[in-house]
Design a protein around this motif. Structure first.
Motif, PDB file in Angstrom:
ATOM      1  N   GLU A 199      40.947  87.633  74.378  1.00  0.00           N
ATOM      2  CA  GLU A 199      41.879  86.599  74.794  1.00  0.00           C
ATOM      3  C   GLU A 199      42.925  86.340  73.709  1.00  0.00           C
ATOM      4  O   GLU A 199      44.069  86.028  74.013  1.00  0.00           O
ATOM      5  N   ASN A 200      42.568  86.452  72.425  1.00  0.00           N
ATOM      6  CA  ASN A 200      43.540  86.234  71.347  1.00  0.00           C
ATOM      7  C   ASN A 200      44.681  87.232  71.428  1.00  0.00           C
ATOM      8  O   ASN A 200      45.821  86.889  71.141  1.00  0.00           O
ATOM      9  N   ALA A 201      44.368  88.479  71.826  1.00  0.00           N
ATOM     10  CA  ALA A 201      45.421  89.486  71.965  1.00  0.00           C
ATOM     11  C   ALA A 201      46.371  89.090  73.089  1.00  0.00           C
ATOM     12  O   ALA A 201      47.587  89.221  72.964  1.00  0.00           O
ATOM     13  N   ASP A 202      45.823  88.581  74.210  1.00  0.00           N
ATOM     14  CA  ASP A 202      46.666  88.128  75.319  1.00  0.00           C
ATOM     15  C   ASP A 202      47.564  86.981  74.880  1.00  0.00           C
ATOM     16  O   ASP A 202      48.736  86.937  75.218  1.00  0.00           O
ATOM     17  N   LEU A 203      47.002  86.028  74.142  1.00  0.00           N
ATOM     18  CA  LEU A 203      47.804  84.902  73.662  1.00  0.00           C
ATOM     19  C   LEU A 203      48.902  85.378  72.730  1.00  0.00           C
ATOM     20  O   LEU A 203      50.020  84.863  72.777  1.00  0.00           O
ATOM     21  N   ALA A 204      48.610  86.363  71.900  1.00  0.00           N
ATOM     22  CA  ALA A 204      49.619  86.890  70.980  1.00  0.00           C
ATOM     23  C   ALA A 204      50.770  87.527  71.744  1.00  0.00           C
ATOM     24  O   ALA A 204      51.943  87.355  71.389  1.00  0.00           O
ATOM     25  N   VAL A 205      50.456  88.237  72.833  1.00  0.00           N
ATOM     26  CA  VAL A 205      51.502  88.852  73.659  1.00  0.00           C
ATOM     27  C   VAL A 205      52.334  87.760  74.321  1.00  0.00           C
ATOM     28  O   VAL A 205      53.570  87.816  74.330  1.00  0.00           O
ATOM     29  N   LYS A 206      51.671  86.745  74.875  1.00  0.00           N
ATOM     30  CA  LYS A 206      52.377  85.630  75.516  1.00  0.00           C
ATOM     31  C   LYS A 206      53.278  84.922  74.507  1.00  0.00           C
ATOM     32  O   LYS A 206      54.417  84.582  74.806  1.00  0.00           O
ATOM     33  N   TRP A 207      52.733  84.687  73.314  1.00  0.00           N
ATOM     34  CA  TRP A 207      53.492  84.016  72.257  1.00  0.00           C
ATOM     35  C   TRP A 207      54.755  84.807  71.934  1.00  0.00           C
ATOM     36  O   TRP A 207      55.841  84.244  71.820  1.00  0.00           O
ATOM     37  N   THR A 208      54.621  86.109  71.798  1.00  0.00           N
ATOM     38  CA  THR A 208      55.763  86.967  71.483  1.00  0.00           C
ATOM     39  C   THR A 208      56.819  86.894  72.581  1.00  0.00           C
ATOM     40  O   THR A 208      58.020  86.782  72.294  1.00  0.00           O
ATOM     41  N   LEU A 209      56.402  86.928  73.841  1.00  0.00           N
ATOM     42  CA  LEU A 209      57.342  86.838  74.960  1.00  0.00           C
ATOM     43  C   LEU A 209      58.076  85.500  74.972  1.00  0.00           C
ATOM     44  O   LEU A 209      59.304  85.452  75.112  1.00  0.00           O
ATOM     45  N   ILE A 210      57.326  84.422  74.824  1.00  0.00           N
ATOM     46  CA  ILE A 210      57.927  83.090  74.866  1.00  0.00           C
ATOM     47  C   ILE A 210      58.868  82.886  73.683  1.00  0.00           C
ATOM     48  O   ILE A 210      59.988  82.394  73.849  1.00  0.00           O
ATOM     49  N   MET A 211      58.449  83.258  72.497  1.00  0.00           N
ATOM     50  CA  MET A 211      59.301  83.092  71.318  1.00  0.00           C
ATOM     51  C   MET A 211      60.559  83.944  71.428  1.00  0.00           C
ATOM     52  O   MET A 211      61.630  83.543  70.978  1.00  0.00           O
ATOM     53  N   GLY A 212      60.446  85.115  72.038  1.00  0.00           N
ATOM     54  CA  GLY A 212      61.621  85.956  72.247  1.00  0.00           C
ATOM     55  C   GLY A 212      62.648  85.260  73.137  1.00  0.00           C
ATOM     56  O   GLY A 212      63.848  85.298  72.865  1.00  0.00           O
ATOM     57  N   GLU A 213      62.176  84.609  74.202  1.00  0.00           N
ATOM     58  CA  GLU A 213      63.080  83.873  75.090  1.00  0.00           C
ATOM     59  C   GLU A 213      63.705  82.680  74.379  1.00  0.00           C
ATOM     60  O   GLU A 213      64.884  82.377  74.563  1.00  0.00           O
ATOM     61  N   ILE A 214      62.920  81.996  73.571  1.00  0.00           N
ATOM     62  CA  ILE A 214      63.446  80.839  72.841  1.00  0.00           C
ATOM     63  C   ILE A 214      64.490  81.283  71.826  1.00  0.00           C
ATOM     64  O   ILE A 214      65.557  80.685  71.707  1.00  0.00           O
ATOM     65  N   LYS A 251      64.721  81.624  83.348  1.00  0.00           N
ATOM     66  CA  LYS A 251      64.145  82.781  82.654  1.00  0.00           C
ATOM     67  C   LYS A 251      62.957  82.360  81.791  1.00  0.00           C
ATOM     68  O   LYS A 251      61.940  83.037  81.754  1.00  0.00           O
ATOM     69  N   LEU A 252      63.082  81.199  81.113  1.00  0.00           N
ATOM     70  CA  LEU A 252      61.974  80.711  80.298  1.00  0.00           C
ATOM     71  C   LEU A 252      60.784  80.368  81.190  1.00  0.00           C
ATOM     72  O   LEU A 252      59.644  80.691  80.864  1.00  0.00           O
ATOM     73  N   LEU A 253      61.034  79.736  82.338  1.00  0.00           N
ATOM     74  CA  LEU A 253      59.965  79.408  83.266  1.00  0.00           C
ATOM     75  C   LEU A 253      59.293  80.681  83.758  1.00  0.00           C
ATOM     76  O   LEU A 253      58.064  80.755  83.835  1.00  0.00           O
ATOM     77  N   ALA A 254      60.079  81.691  84.082  1.00  0.00           N
ATOM     78  CA  ALA A 254      59.512  82.960  84.533  1.00  0.00           C
ATOM     79  C   ALA A 254      58.647  83.575  83.442  1.00  0.00           C
ATOM     80  O   ALA A 254      57.579  84.128  83.721  1.00  0.00           O
ATOM     81  N   THR A 255      59.067  83.464  82.187  1.00  0.00           N
ATOM     82  CA  THR A 255      58.274  83.992  81.072  1.00  0.00           C
ATOM     83  C   THR A 255      56.971  83.216  80.948  1.00  0.00           C
ATOM     84  O   THR A 255      55.903  83.798  80.760  1.00  0.00           O
ATOM     85  N   PHE A 256      57.046  81.875  81.050  1.00  0.00           N
ATOM     86  CA  PHE A 256      55.830  81.051  81.006  1.00  0.00           C
ATOM     87  C   PHE A 256      54.883  81.447  82.142  1.00  0.00           C
ATOM     88  O   PHE A 256      53.686  81.579  81.940  1.00  0.00           O
ATOM     89  N   MET A 257      55.430  81.604  83.350  1.00  0.00           N
ATOM     90  CA  MET A 257      54.587  81.934  84.503  1.00  0.00           C
ATOM     91  C   MET A 257      53.975  83.319  84.338  1.00  0.00           C
ATOM     92  O   MET A 257      52.814  83.534  84.680  1.00  0.00           O
ATOM     93  N   ALA A 258      54.751  84.259  83.811  1.00  0.00           N
ATOM     94  CA  ALA A 258      54.206  85.601  83.573  1.00  0.00           C
ATOM     95  C   ALA A 258      53.090  85.533  82.534  1.00  0.00           C
ATOM     96  O   ALA A 258      52.050  86.176  82.679  1.00  0.00           O
ATOM     97  N   ALA A 259      53.276  84.715  81.501  1.00  0.00           N
ATOM     98  CA  ALA A 259      52.237  84.558  80.481  1.00  0.00           C
ATOM     99  C   ALA A 259      51.005  83.926  81.094  1.00  0.00           C
ATOM    100  O   ALA A 259      49.875  84.316  80.784  1.00  0.00           O
ATOM    101  N   LYS A 260      51.176  82.965  81.973  1.00  0.00           N
ATOM    102  CA  LYS A 260      50.053  82.313  82.629  1.00  0.00           C
ATOM    103  C   LYS A 260      49.288  83.309  83.496  1.00  0.00           C
ATOM    104  O   LYS A 260      48.063  83.349  83.487  1.00  0.00           O
ATOM    105  N   LYS A 261      50.015  84.145  84.249  1.00  0.00           N
ATOM    106  CA  LYS A 261      49.364  85.152  85.099  1.00  0.00           C
ATOM    107  C   LYS A 261      48.565  86.151  84.280  1.00  0.00           C
ATOM    108  O   LYS A 261      47.539  86.640  84.718  1.00  0.00           O
ATOM    109  N   MET A 262      49.029  86.440  83.060  1.00  0.00           N
ATOM    110  CA  MET A 262      48.320  87.380  82.191  1.00  0.00           C
ATOM    111  C   MET A 262      46.970  86.820  81.784  1.00  0.00           C
ATOM    112  O   MET A 262      46.063  87.567  81.440  1.00  0.00           O
ATOM    113  N   SER A 263      46.794  85.496  81.842  1.00  0.00           N
ATOM    114  CA  SER A 263      45.537  84.902  81.387  1.00  0.00           C
ATOM    115  C   SER A 263      44.488  84.901  82.489  1.00  0.00           C
ATOM    116  O   SER A 263      43.349  84.541  82.249  1.00  0.00           O
TER     117      SER A 263
END
Length: 99
Positions: free
Chosen positions: A1-16, A86-98
């Motif tokens: 799960e930590n690897a998934d969170l790291a990927v989500k974090w990278t995606l979200i921070m990239g959008e920000i 776009k940020l919402l879509a990134t959040f939702m994609a990160a949520k789906k990954m979990s």
């Protein structure tokens, strides 16, 4: 799960970073969000899971502050031109990954 969170974090921070027009290594900001109890929490990798859980219930407003003033509640967040869709879509994609 930590690897998934790291990927989500990278995606979200990239959008920000893209929304604030920051370079990839420019980390001179702190992100805050309000939790379900109304407390302002710092968004970091360790709190991302909580933030995504809240995002499932509705929009989560992120506030960006300079690190030296992140604890000053009267300081307004940095001006932001984030593409909210776009940020919402990134959040939702990160949520789906979990799932």
């Amino acid at each position: 799960e930590n690897a998934d969170l790291a990927v989500k974090w990278t995606l979200i921070m990239g959008e920000i970073r893209a929304g604030f027009k920051l370079a990839a290594g420019d980390d001179d900001f702190v992100l805050k969000y309000k939790d379900e109890e109304g407390d302002m929490c710092t968004l970091v990798l360790e709190t991302l899971s909580d933030c995504l859980t809240q995002a499932a219930a509705g929009p989560v407003r992120l506030v960006a502050c300079h690190p030296a003033s992140a604890d000053e509640p009267s300081l307004p967040g940095m001006p932001c031109e984030l593409d909210s869709a776009k940020l919402l879509a990134t959040f939702m994609a990160a949520k789906k990954m979990s799932k």
